[in-house]
Scaffold this motif. Structure first.
Motif, PDB file in Angstrom:
ATOM      1  N   MET A   1       0.855  -1.177   0.000  1.00  0.00           N
ATOM      2  CA  MET A   1       0.000   0.000   0.000  1.00  0.00           C
ATOM      3  C   MET A   1       0.889   1.224   0.000  1.00  0.00           C
ATOM      4  SD  MET A   1      -2.555  -1.364   3.024  1.00  0.00           S
ATOM      5  CE  MET A   1      -3.918  -0.273   2.733  1.00  0.00           C
ATOM      6  N   LYS A   2       0.610   2.170  -0.913  1.00  0.00           N
ATOM      7  CA  LYS A   2       1.389   3.404  -0.928  1.00  0.00           C
ATOM      8  C   LYS A   2       0.459   4.594  -0.757  1.00  0.00           C
ATOM      9  CE  LYS A   2       3.117   7.148  -3.195  1.00  0.00           C
ATOM     10  NZ  LYS A   2       2.509   8.146  -4.102  1.00  0.00           N
ATOM     11  N   PHE A   3       0.835   5.538   0.080  1.00  0.00           N
ATOM     12  CA  PHE A   3       0.023   6.724   0.305  1.00  0.00           C
ATOM     13  C   PHE A   3       0.808   7.973  -0.061  1.00  0.00           C
ATOM     14  CE2 PHE A   3      -1.806   3.397   2.829  1.00  0.00           C
ATOM     15  CZ  PHE A   3      -3.179   3.574   2.638  1.00  0.00           C
ATOM     16  N   GLY A   4       0.228   8.808  -0.908  1.00  0.00           N
ATOM     17  CA  GLY A   4       0.897  10.020  -1.385  1.00  0.00           C
ATOM     18  C   GLY A   4       0.798  11.171  -0.400  1.00  0.00           C
ATOM     19  N   GLY A   5       1.354  12.296  -0.815  1.00  0.00           N
ATOM     20  CA  GLY A   5       1.501  13.450   0.066  1.00  0.00           C
ATOM     21  C   GLY A   5       0.208  14.005   0.635  1.00  0.00           C
ATOM     22  N   THR A   6      -0.832  14.117  -0.201  1.00  0.00           N
ATOM     23  CA  THR A   6      -2.092  14.675   0.309  1.00  0.00           C
ATOM     24  C   THR A   6      -2.703  13.729   1.336  1.00  0.00           C
ATOM     25  OG1 THR A   6      -2.415  14.815  -2.066  1.00  0.00           O
ATOM     26  CG2 THR A   6      -3.817  16.188  -0.717  1.00  0.00           C
ATOM     27  N   VAL A 153       6.425   0.159  -5.832  1.00  0.00           N
ATOM     28  CA  VAL A 153       6.439  -0.950  -6.788  1.00  0.00           C
ATOM     29  C   VAL A 153       7.661  -1.842  -6.526  1.00  0.00           C
ATOM     30  CG1 VAL A 153       6.656  -1.564  -9.225  1.00  0.00           C
ATOM     31  CG2 VAL A 153       5.118   0.296  -8.542  1.00  0.00           C
ATOM     32  N   ALA A 154       8.789  -1.225  -6.210  1.00  0.00           N
ATOM     33  CA  ALA A 154      10.009  -2.002  -5.961  1.00  0.00           C
ATOM     34  C   ALA A 154       9.846  -2.868  -4.709  1.00  0.00           C
ATOM     35  CB  ALA A 154      11.208  -1.064  -5.808  1.00  0.00           C
ATOM     36  N   VAL A 155       9.245  -2.315  -3.675  1.00  0.00           N
ATOM     37  CA  VAL A 155       9.020  -3.102  -2.458  1.00  0.00           C
ATOM     38  C   VAL A 155       8.026  -4.229  -2.762  1.00  0.00           C
ATOM     39  CG1 VAL A 155       8.015  -3.058  -0.133  1.00  0.00           C
ATOM     40  CG2 VAL A 155       9.619  -1.270  -0.831  1.00  0.00           C
ATOM     41  N   GLN A 160       7.288  -9.908  -3.226  1.00  0.00           N
ATOM     42  CA  GLN A 160       6.385 -10.692  -4.070  1.00  0.00           C
ATOM     43  C   GLN A 160       4.938 -10.502  -3.655  1.00  0.00           C
ATOM     44  OE1 GLN A 160       8.140 -14.619  -3.797  1.00  0.00           O
ATOM     45  NE2 GLN A 160       9.679 -14.077  -5.314  1.00  0.00           N
ATOM     46  N   ALA A 161       4.547  -9.246  -3.607  1.00  0.00           N
ATOM     47  CA  ALA A 161       3.190  -8.903  -3.190  1.00  0.00           C
ATOM     48  C   ALA A 161       2.166  -9.332  -4.239  1.00  0.00           C
ATOM     49  CB  ALA A 161       3.095  -7.391  -2.979  1.00  0.00           C
ATOM     50  N   ASP A 162       0.951  -9.603  -3.786  1.00  0.00           N
ATOM     51  CA  ASP A 162      -0.117  -9.937  -4.726  1.00  0.00           C
ATOM     52  C   ASP A 162      -0.501  -8.702  -5.528  1.00  0.00           C
ATOM     53  OD1 ASP A 162      -0.597 -12.661  -3.858  1.00  0.00           O
ATOM     54  OD2 ASP A 162      -1.239 -11.723  -1.979  1.00  0.00           O
ATOM     55  N   ARG A 163      -0.379  -7.545  -4.899  1.00  0.00           N
ATOM     56  CA  ARG A 163      -0.814  -6.318  -5.560  1.00  0.00           C
ATOM     57  C   ARG A 163      -0.122  -5.125  -4.933  1.00  0.00           C
ATOM     58  NH1 ARG A 163      -6.190  -6.699  -4.367  1.00  0.00           N
ATOM     59  NH2 ARG A 163      -6.056  -4.875  -3.033  1.00  0.00           N
ATOM     60  N   CYS A 164       0.042  -4.061  -5.717  1.00  0.00           N
ATOM     61  CA  CYS A 164       0.565  -2.808  -5.192  1.00  0.00           C
ATOM     62  C   CYS A 164      -0.519  -1.757  -5.352  1.00  0.00           C
ATOM     63  CB  CYS A 164       1.820  -2.406  -5.976  1.00  0.00           C
ATOM     64  SG  CYS A 164       2.516  -0.832  -5.469  1.00  0.00           S
ATOM     65  N   ASP A 165      -1.126  -1.348  -4.237  1.00  0.00           N
ATOM     66  CA  ASP A 165      -2.196  -0.355  -4.289  1.00  0.00           C
ATOM     67  C   ASP A 165      -1.617   1.038  -4.055  1.00  0.00           C
ATOM     68  OD1 ASP A 165      -4.209  -2.164  -4.819  1.00  0.00           O
ATOM     69  OD2 ASP A 165      -4.805  -2.401  -2.722  1.00  0.00           O
ATOM     70  N   LYS A 216       8.161  -4.500 -15.935  1.00  0.00           N
ATOM     71  CA  LYS A 216       9.276  -5.444 -15.975  1.00  0.00           C
ATOM     72  C   LYS A 216       9.090  -6.546 -14.933  1.00  0.00           C
ATOM     73  CE  LYS A 216      14.233  -5.258 -15.121  1.00  0.00           C
ATOM     74  NZ  LYS A 216      14.418  -4.832 -13.726  1.00  0.00           N
ATOM     75  N   GLU A 217       8.672  -6.182 -13.735  1.00  0.00           N
ATOM     76  CA  GLU A 217       8.569  -7.154 -12.647  1.00  0.00           C
ATOM     77  C   GLU A 217       7.180  -7.783 -12.555  1.00  0.00           C
ATOM     78  OE1 GLU A 217      11.084  -8.042 -10.622  1.00  0.00           O
ATOM     79  OE2 GLU A 217      12.531  -6.621 -11.456  1.00  0.00           O
ATOM     80  N   LYS A 218       6.300  -7.422 -13.490  1.00  0.00           N
ATOM     81  CA  LYS A 218       4.934  -7.945 -13.514  1.00  0.00           C
ATOM     82  C   LYS A 218       4.206  -7.726 -12.174  1.00  0.00           C
ATOM     83  CE  LYS A 218       5.523 -11.294 -17.192  1.00  0.00           C
ATOM     84  NZ  LYS A 218       6.953 -11.011 -17.506  1.00  0.00           N
ATOM     85  N   VAL A 219       4.321  -6.519 -11.655  1.00  0.00           N
ATOM     86  CA  VAL A 219       3.608  -6.180 -10.415  1.00  0.00           C
ATOM     87  C   VAL A 219       2.221  -5.681 -10.796  1.00  0.00           C
ATOM     88  CG1 VAL A 219       3.577  -4.669  -8.397  1.00  0.00           C
ATOM     89  CG2 VAL A 219       5.762  -5.544  -9.260  1.00  0.00           C
ATOM     90  N   ARG A 220       1.198  -6.197 -10.129  1.00  0.00           N
ATOM     91  CA  ARG A 220      -0.166  -5.708 -10.379  1.00  0.00           C
ATOM     92  C   ARG A 220      -0.343  -4.411  -9.612  1.00  0.00           C
ATOM     93  NH1 ARG A 220      -4.017  -8.663 -12.388  1.00  0.00           N
ATOM     94  NH2 ARG A 220      -5.705  -8.067 -11.001  1.00  0.00           N
ATOM     95  N   VAL A 221      -0.628  -3.340 -10.343  1.00  0.00           N
ATOM     96  CA  VAL A 221      -0.743  -2.018  -9.716  1.00  0.00           C
ATOM     97  C   VAL A 221      -2.171  -1.511  -9.838  1.00  0.00           C
ATOM     98  CG1 VAL A 221       0.003   0.394  -9.798  1.00  0.00           C
ATOM     99  CG2 VAL A 221       1.663  -1.423 -10.239  1.00  0.00           C
TER     100      VAL A 221
END
Ligand code: ADP
Ligand code: ASP
Ligand code: MG
Length: 414
Positions: A1-6, A153-155, A160-165, A216-221
């Motif tokens: 899970m990634k959270f931006g500045g706002t 995405v790199a983390v 090997q996360a199922d998804r990157c939200d 490249k890493e086939k991460v589901r975003v």
């Protein structure tokens, strides 16, 4: 899970983020969270660097600007703990997230995820400051503006996360910036390739590198909103925009538009060198040093030489690199042999992107005609297989995006 500045702007917002993270864990997931600095904080820190030294040392710049994420990662860990969750922060050098030493725009080389995964498996939420890493020399690096997306995405790839939200302040990727065009439409699916082009031409909803890494890493975003309450559909139901492969897109029965999106970028500056000798090696003498200085040149135009065997060369560089580029070129004025250097940072690059362009002619001509009808002058053009970009006066950005959005039939009907 990634959270931006706002999403991270202040105690109250961080508490909401912690709530979203906690619910995701309660749904049975192990979670790693990547956070940005509070909205506006990185700009503030960058300004301090400029004030201290206009031609700043990028290594020291990194020390200053990486601090914003250190603060929010600690605060989120504290807030999660206050809610009864096990959580700890992991600074870039602690994970470690190893990068090269191209300060201020470092590339991630590798992430050692062993300690991280062990901690996550024990039920501890890992909170990682985005944007930062550590160089081979052990110094703090940052990944370039918007780099927390790439950290996430790199983390995700490393554990090997199922998804990157990617949680942000809009609920997905739109046909254009919904803050500029009210009639922009949300796209349920976008291909990696389209997202890559959109990001690289200025749709800052995702940093370009994060998209190429995901591809490249086939991460589901998934891109989705953090401005939600408890009644909102869970992230696992994919309420946002999924970035998918071409095959996945074809598998869906979505009606594809010719153009997927329109982007604007006001962060470039135009440099013109007049009366450059029109001879082999002249252009190399200009762009070689810029490349060595790690300055990315984007659009390039060389005018047709007049009788005098001289030509004007116009190109764009990131605004942040304009002063450095000018200094380098002025230092080499004699060697290059140009007459005058003219720079202009009041320009904007407008781009239309879509895989449909491969099989349809006329996308560029629609763009040129639409802009001409509004009296908008085109200063430079560049194209790729699925993109057309033009450089215009920055003051005409919003107008250009709006009229193009309408011209390509993308306006939402409601
Ligand atoms: P964060 O701080 O979460 O990283 P950003 O400001 O970097 O958020 O990115 C989100 C912003 O991207 C939105 O607020 C929106 O204004 C902008 N944006 C630009 N183009 C698009 C687009 N095509 N779809 C959605 N948002 C876009
Ligand atoms: N805080 C950094 C920036 O504003 C990184 C990010 O938010 O992605 O560029
Ligand atoms: Mg961002």
């Amino acid at each position: 899970m990634k959270f931006g500045g706002t999403s991270m702007a202040g105690t109250e917002r961080i508490r909401r983020v912690a709530g979203i993270v906690k619910r995701q864990q309660e749904a049975g997931h192990e979670v790693a969270v990547v956070v940005s600095a509070m909205a506006g904080e990185t700009d503030r820190l960058v300004n301090f660097c400029r004030e201290a030294n206009a031609l700043y040392d990028p290594a020291e710049y990194d020390v200053v600007v990486a601090s914003g994420e250190q603060v929010t990662s600690g605060l989120l860990a504290l807030t999660l703990q206050a809610m009864g969750c096990k959580a700890r922060s992991w600074l870039g050098w602690q994970v470690p997230i190893r990068t090269d030493d191209a300060h201020a725009k470092a590339r991630i080389e590798d992430i050692d995820a062993e300690a991280l995964t062990a901690s996550m498996a024990s039920g501890e939420i890992a909170v990682i400051p985005g944007f930062q890493g550590v160089s081979p020399q052990g110094r703090v690096t940052t990944l370039g503006r918007g780099g927390s997306d790439t950290s996430a995405v790199a983390v995700a790839a490393a554990v090997q996360a199922d998804r990157c939200d990617i949680y942000t302040d809009v609920d997905g990727v739109y046909t254009t910036d919904p803050r500029i065009v009210a009639k922009a439409r949300k796209l349920p699916l976008v291909t990696y390739e389209e997202m890559l082009e959109l990001a690289s031409v200025g749709s800052k909803v995702l940093q370009t590198r994060s998209v190429s890494l995901a591809m490249k890493e086939k991460v589901r975003v998934q891109v989705l909103s953090s401005f939600i309450d408890e009644s909102a559909p869970p992230a696992d139901d994919l309420p946002g925009t999924m970035i998918v492969s071409d095959e996945e897109l074809e598998g869906s029965d979505m009606e594809r538009q010719l153009i997927t999106g329109i982007a604007a970028d006001k962060n470039e500056a135009k440099i013109t060198l007049t009366r450059v000798p029109d001879q082999p090696g002249a252009v190399a003498a200009i762009f070689g040093p810029l490349a060595d200085g790690n300055i990315n040149v984007d659009m390039i135009i060389q005018n047709v030489a007049k009788e005098k065997a001289e030509t004007d060369v116009t190109f764009t560089v990131p605004q942040a690199d304009l002063l450095r580029a000018q200094a380098m070129l002025e230092e080499r004025k004699e060697a290059i042999g140009y007459y005058r250097l003219i720079s202009d940072d009041k320009v904007a690059k407008i781009s239309v992107v879509g895989v449909g362009m491969r099989s349809h002619a006329g996308v560029a001509s629609t763009m040129f005609r639409t802009l001409a009808d509004r009296g908008i002058n085109i200063q430079a053009i560049s194209t790729s297989e699925i993109k057309v970009s033009v450089l215009i006066d920055a003051d005409e950005t919003e107008l250009a995006v709006r009229v193009l959005h309408t011209a390509y039939g993308m306006d939402a009907t409601a």
